[in-house]
Design a protein around this motif. Structure first.
Motif, PDB file in Angstrom:
ATOM      1  N   GLY A  30    -142.670 -49.199  21.531  1.00 35.32           N
ATOM      2  CA  GLY A  30    -141.948 -50.344  22.059  1.00 35.32           C
ATOM      3  C   GLY A  30    -140.929 -50.980  21.165  1.00 35.32           C
ATOM      4  O   GLY A  30    -140.239 -51.921  21.576  1.00 35.32           O
ATOM      5  N   ALA A  31    -140.774 -50.531  19.915  1.00 34.31           N
ATOM      6  CA  ALA A  31    -139.766 -51.125  19.022  1.00 34.31           C
ATOM      7  C   ALA A  31    -138.371 -50.717  19.482  1.00 34.31           C
ATOM      8  O   ALA A  31    -138.140 -49.578  19.897  1.00 34.31           O
ATOM      9  N   THR A  32    -137.456 -51.641  19.415  1.00 31.84           N
ATOM     10  CA  THR A  32    -136.075 -51.341  19.784  1.00 31.84           C
ATOM     11  C   THR A  32    -135.385 -50.554  18.665  1.00 31.84           C
ATOM     12  O   THR A  32    -135.869 -50.485  17.534  1.00 31.84           O
TER      13      THR A  32
ATOM     14  N   MET B  97    -132.796 -64.671  12.232  1.00 32.83           N
ATOM     15  CA  MET B  97    -133.074 -64.411  10.817  1.00 32.83           C
ATOM     16  C   MET B  97    -134.559 -64.104  10.603  1.00 32.83           C
ATOM     17  O   MET B  97    -134.925 -63.253   9.804  1.00 32.83           O
ATOM     18  N   THR B  98    -135.426 -64.819  11.348  1.00 28.34           N
ATOM     19  CA  THR B  98    -136.860 -64.580  11.209  1.00 28.34           C
ATOM     20  C   THR B  98    -137.222 -63.158  11.587  1.00 28.34           C
ATOM     21  O   THR B  98    -138.017 -62.491  10.918  1.00 28.34           O
ATOM     22  N   ASN B  99    -136.638 -62.661  12.709  1.00 28.22           N
ATOM     23  CA  ASN B  99    -136.892 -61.281  13.127  1.00 28.22           C
ATOM     24  C   ASN B  99    -136.422 -60.288  12.070  1.00 28.22           C
ATOM     25  O   ASN B  99    -137.077 -59.284  11.817  1.00 28.22           O
ATOM     26  N   TRP B 100    -135.258 -60.562  11.466  1.00 28.91           N
ATOM     27  CA  TRP B 100    -134.749 -59.697  10.406  1.00 28.91           C
ATOM     28  C   TRP B 100    -135.758 -59.605   9.263  1.00 28.91           C
ATOM     29  O   TRP B 100    -136.103 -58.507   8.804  1.00 28.91           O
ATOM     30  N   LEU B 101    -136.226 -60.748   8.800  1.00 30.21           N
ATOM     31  CA  LEU B 101    -137.149 -60.764   7.666  1.00 30.21           C
ATOM     32  C   LEU B 101    -138.461 -60.078   8.021  1.00 30.21           C
ATOM     33  O   LEU B 101    -139.046 -59.359   7.193  1.00 30.21           O
ATOM     34  N   GLN B 102    -138.957 -60.304   9.251  1.00 31.81           N
ATOM     35  CA  GLN B 102    -140.206 -59.664   9.663  1.00 31.81           C
ATOM     36  C   GLN B 102    -140.057 -58.150   9.701  1.00 31.81           C
ATOM     37  O   GLN B 102    -140.942 -57.418   9.235  1.00 31.81           O
ATOM     38  N   ASP B 103    -138.947 -57.681  10.241  1.00 31.19           N
ATOM     39  CA  ASP B 103    -138.735 -56.227  10.313  1.00 31.19           C
ATOM     40  C   ASP B 103    -138.579 -55.615   8.925  1.00 31.19           C
ATOM     41  O   ASP B 103    -139.125 -54.535   8.645  1.00 31.19           O
ATOM     42  N   LEU B 104    -137.824 -56.302   8.055  1.00 31.74           N
ATOM     43  CA  LEU B 104    -137.661 -55.793   6.692  1.00 31.74           C
ATOM     44  C   LEU B 104    -139.000 -55.769   5.957  1.00 31.74           C
ATOM     45  O   LEU B 104    -139.315 -54.806   5.237  1.00 31.74           O
ATOM     46  N   ALA B 105    -139.799 -56.838   6.133  1.00 30.53           N
ATOM     47  CA  ALA B 105    -141.109 -56.904   5.478  1.00 30.53           C
ATOM     48  C   ALA B 105    -142.033 -55.807   5.990  1.00 30.53           C
ATOM     49  O   ALA B 105    -142.787 -55.196   5.217  1.00 30.53           O
ATOM     50  N   PHE B 106    -141.972 -55.516   7.283  1.00 31.23           N
ATOM     51  CA  PHE B 106    -142.812 -54.448   7.830  1.00 31.23           C
ATOM     52  C   PHE B 106    -142.383 -53.092   7.261  1.00 31.23           C
ATOM     53  O   PHE B 106    -143.233 -52.256   6.925  1.00 31.23           O
ATOM     54  N   GLY B 107    -141.102 -52.882   7.154  1.00 30.43           N
ATOM     55  CA  GLY B 107    -140.626 -51.639   6.557  1.00 30.43           C
ATOM     56  C   GLY B 107    -141.030 -51.527   5.097  1.00 30.43           C
ATOM     57  O   GLY B 107    -141.370 -50.432   4.610  1.00 30.43           O
ATOM     58  N   PHE B 108    -140.994 -52.650   4.394  1.00 33.63           N
ATOM     59  CA  PHE B 108    -141.428 -52.656   2.997  1.00 33.63           C
ATOM     60  C   PHE B 108    -142.896 -52.242   2.896  1.00 33.63           C
ATOM     61  O   PHE B 108    -143.281 -51.459   2.021  1.00 33.63           O
ATOM     62  N   ARG B 109    -143.722 -52.744   3.835  1.00 40.02           N
ATOM     63  CA  ARG B 109    -145.141 -52.383   3.845  1.00 40.02           C
ATOM     64  C   ARG B 109    -145.322 -50.909   4.138  1.00 40.02           C
ATOM     65  O   ARG B 109    -146.199 -50.254   3.563  1.00 40.02           O
ATOM     66  N   LEU B 110    -144.512 -50.356   5.015  1.00 42.11           N
ATOM     67  CA  LEU B 110    -144.617 -48.930   5.315  1.00 42.11           C
ATOM     68  C   LEU B 110    -144.355 -48.078   4.073  1.00 42.11           C
ATOM     69  O   LEU B 110    -144.941 -47.009   3.913  1.00 42.11           O
ATOM     70  N   ALA B 111    -143.462 -48.569   3.207  1.00 38.17           N
ATOM     71  CA  ALA B 111    -143.108 -47.799   2.019  1.00 38.17           C
ATOM     72  C   ALA B 111    -144.226 -47.761   0.994  1.00 38.17           C
ATOM     73  O   ALA B 111    -144.334 -46.798   0.216  1.00 38.17           O
TER      74      ALA B 111
END
Length: 790
Positions: free
Chosen positions: A233-235, A1-15
């Protein structure tokens, strides 16, 4: 779940960070906001309906009028027809000093007083209302508030009276307060539920399609950024989560803006009124769980669509897969929802099922048909573009090549318009068929013979005519006076009494109209060779009427007026005397017995309904029609009017008309919003395609391709997908409309050709407008310095 939130938060920052992100983010959010506002309006429909029904039930008591302790006697007044308006009301008589007060007023009107709705007050104050004022029973002393009205545009009144009888079967009572014993009408009949479900589905499915398409805006730019993440390196799973985070940014902002737009648009609802349908803005409250579903579901839908769309697009770093050759799309699974939905609709129409199973099957079938349109459209655009030749025109070659390489993007840009045009064509087909069916039933000509005694030798002419039906007044001379006043009106060619009548049923519960008339009147009603006082004639589709002699008719005496009905101790049965002769009526009637006075017996006291036929001059003024109604109201009890040729209109089924008006309101306002969404979607899609093609456009500009050529290329890139979308929508829309007409049994299928042409005109205009708006961006992108910025 932590990885999910981190990835979503990073995508939010990209936007929200990076190179000029806010333009794309705001456009995406505005598009979603419009869709959310419409969905919230749809989520308010259950509360709107329940609030209207609750207020209607509050003024609709059903207690026994002669029960001990009743405080107010209440009776419905006959519907007043004034032009295209239909006005309803209640008569009130206080029985106790502390009588309950009707909803919407501070006190019940006293005898000789009337309280009216604001819309009725406005109509009465208008110049046209001068002809209506004589038909209201008393002086206006109050205005009804929102608690007593179904909608702000309702034409309704309370009239005080002291003549209501507690022994009348048309009078009800109220004990302590209005609404305490209401039956609680809470839902429309099956046909009207299906009709409203069709309108809602037609407008909501395009919104969902639009939100899903909006979530994929700037997909090419997003793929380039995320492919770079893949390179470092991102999957693939992480990259898809980041993409979902980017979509969530626009979706969350869009939901917030959607709520703001919804609240800002609510006050405008008070001004919406069509036919008998109007709304109070305070009733527009979304159901909490539907509002929650929209608020949470839209961001979830945006993230899901993004993950699914990018599942294969970025399997490799950078742009390798995106530039690869796509496999041809398969048609079978795409067309399956349309076929299943049409089969479900045909099953409902042929099997005749009703109730909640039919409603759910109907909604699911319509949604499947509409949802199948954006699935079939990419295949159609791909096949159509693949068969287009290169041609000699450079603009045509550029447009065709672009469509062939990105047919999916082109199809998505017009998917919303394809769905909404499909649904609107289906609704237009139904409404046109319903209107044509109603017109055919109401347009039967009234045939008046110049010599009624010899119909075979008479010259027959077709004229406009009215039939006035009302209760007999206490003084029979009032009927004669009414006929004289009618004959003196300019525009009235003649008026005659058609006798008095009463409704009855025989031992087999068949309905009859029993009319008491003298021979002169009977000669005007039917082709009677000879007539003598004491004769009885029958109008029926049966070939034999011998069995009618001696039949006991059960009279429905309480037919007109809450104050003029026979008391229960009067006769309620009548035996048909003597010999009955079969005749053919000159009017369009069902079963009817024509009885001369010598054979009437107890009917002379029981038949309290009188009919007067009024012959009007051709192209008569509407004012003459209203003056005829005023004369009838002055001399008869609770009169109503019907017409001979359908030009004047009869009292409609108000529930059906209200639903039809509601569908028209929803269709009109919803279509305007949807068209705004579609224009926004087309413009944003065209702009994003230009941004994606900055390098090719810059190359074209560098080698000297004229801007006019690029403009024509841009126009063709928008026009070809729109042409395919409208053609597909027209076919599926007609296929959807035909079973809908079959389900509602509206007769022959009638196409609304002008309405369809209007939709196609909008599609063509949208192409021109979007091209014109996106042309400056294309011109800037075609500058040679675009190669350096790229």
């Amino acid at each position: 779940m932590t990885n999910w939130l981190q990835d979503l938060a990073f995508g939010f920052r990209l936007a929200v960070t990076g190179h000029r992100p806010w333009g794309r983010l705001v456009v995406t959010a505005l598009g979603i906001a419009l869709g959310v506002a419409v969905l919230l309006g749809a989520a308010a429909v259950p509360n709107i309906h329940s609030a209207r029904i609750e207020r209607e039930n509050m003024r609709d008591p059903v207690a026994a009028a002669d029960a001990p302790g009743v405080g107010v006697l209440v009776a419905n007044t006959p519907t007043l027809q004034f032009g295209d308006y239909f006005i309803q009301g209640l008569q009130l008589r206080d029985v106790r000093p502390d009588a309950p007060v009707a909803p919407g007023v501070a006190r019940n009107p006293a005898p000789g007083e009337v309280a009216v709705s604001p819309a009725l007050q406005e109509l009465l104050r208008s110049p046209a209302g001068e002809l209506l004022r004589p038909r209201l029973p008393a002086e206006i002393t109050g205005v009804i508030g929102q608690q007593g009205l179904v909608g702000p545009g309702e034409l309704f009144y309370y009239a005080g009276t002291d003549s209501l009888s507690p022994h009348s079967d048309q009078v009800n009572g109220v004990f302590d307060h209005f609404g305490e014993t209401a039956a609680g009408r809470t839902e429309l009949n099956d046909d009207l539920q299906l009709l409203l479900a069709l309108a809602i589905a037609v407008l909501l499915v395009p919104i969902v399609v639009y939100v899903a398409a909006t979530a994929r805006l700037a997909e090419a730019a997003r793929q380039r950024r995320l492919a770079a993440m893949r390179l470092v390196g991102a999957t693939g799973t992480q990259v898809r989560r980041m993409a979902a985070g980017e979509s969530l940014a626009g979706a969350v902002l869009g939901v917030a803006l959607g709520w703001v737009l919804f609240e800002l648009a609510k006050p405008a609802v008070d001004g919406i009124s069509m036919s008998e349908f109007s709304l109070f803005s305070s009733d527009v409250r979304p159901v909490w769980w539907l509002a929650s579903l929209v608020t949470i579901g839209i961001p979830a839908l945006a993230a899901l669509v993004t993950i699914v769309a990018l599942r294969r697009s970025i399997a490799e770093p950078l742009q390798v897969t995106r530039r690869g050759t796509a496999r041809p799309r398969k048609l079978l699974w795409r067309v399956a929802p349309v076929v299943v939905g049409l089969v479900g609709l045909v099953f409902i129409g042929l099997d005749g099922i009703s109730g909640q199973p039919a409603l759910w099957l109907f909604v699911v079938s319509v949604v499947l048909v509409l949802a199948g349109v954006p699935l079939v459209l990419p295949w159609c655009v791909e096949r159509f573009a693949g068969r287009l030749g290169g041609g000699d025109s450079t603009a045509w070659q550029l447009a065709v090549r672009r469509l062939q390489s990105t047919s999916g993007t082109a199809a998505r840009s017009v998917s919303s318009i394809a769905v909404v045009v499909t649904g609107v064509i289906a609704l237009q087909t139904f409404l046109a068929s319903a209107i044509a069916s109603d017109a055919s039933h109401a347009s039967r000509p009234s045939v008046i013979a110049s010599d009624a005694s010899d119909v075979t030798q008479s010259s027959v002419r077709v004229v406009d005519s009215m039939t006035i039906t009302g209760g007999l007044p206490e003084d029979p001379a009032d009927v004669t006076q009414a006929v004289r006043e009618l004959q003196a009106l300019p525009g009235v060619l003649g008026a005659r009494v058609m006798g008095s009548s009463v409704q009855a049923t025989d031992d087999e519960y068949a309905s009859w109209t029993v009319r008491v008339a003298d021979c002169a009147q009977i000669h005007g009603l039917a082709a009677v060779p000879d007539c003598a006082d004491g004769d009885v004639f029958a109008v029926t589709s049966d070939q034999r009427v011998d069995h009618l002699a001696g039949t006991t008719m059960h009279l429905i005496a309480s037919y007109f007026g809450a104050t003029s009905r026979p008391t229960p101790d009067r006769p309620v049965t009548w035996s048909v005397p003597g010999t009955v002769r079969l005749v053919e009526s000159r009017l369009n009637v069902g079963r009817e017995l024509m009885v001369t006075p010598a054979a009437a017996g107890v009917l002379l006291d029981t038949a309290r309904q009188v009919d007067i036929e009024v012959e009007l001059a051709p192209a008569v003024s509407p004012d003459v029609v209203e003056r005829v109604r005023n004369i009838a109201a002055a001399h008869l009890v609770d009169p109503t009017t019907s017409n001979g040729m359908g030009s004047l209109g009869a009292i409609p089924d108000l529930n059906r008309d209200m639903a039809m008006a509601a569908v028209q309101v929803v269709l009109l306002t919803g279509a305007l919003v949807l068209f705004a969404l579609i224009g926004c979607s087309l413009f944003v899609a065209a702009t994003e395609q230009i941004q994606e093609r900055r390098r090719p456009l810059a190359v074209l500009g560098a080698v000297g391709v004229p801007r006019r050529t690029m403009a024509w290329s841009l126009l063709l890139q928008n026009a070809v997908p729109m042409l395919v979308a409208t053609a597909l929508a027209a076919v599926i829309g007609l296929l959807l409309g035909v079973p809908v007409v079959l389900i509602f049994s509206e007769g022959a299928v009638v196409l609304d050709v002008p309405g369809m042409l209007g939709l196609f005109a909008f599609a063509a205009a949208s192409v021109l407008v979007v091209t014109a708006l996106s042309l400056p961006a294309a011109t800037r992108a075609a500058r040679p310095d675009g190669l350096r910025t790229e």
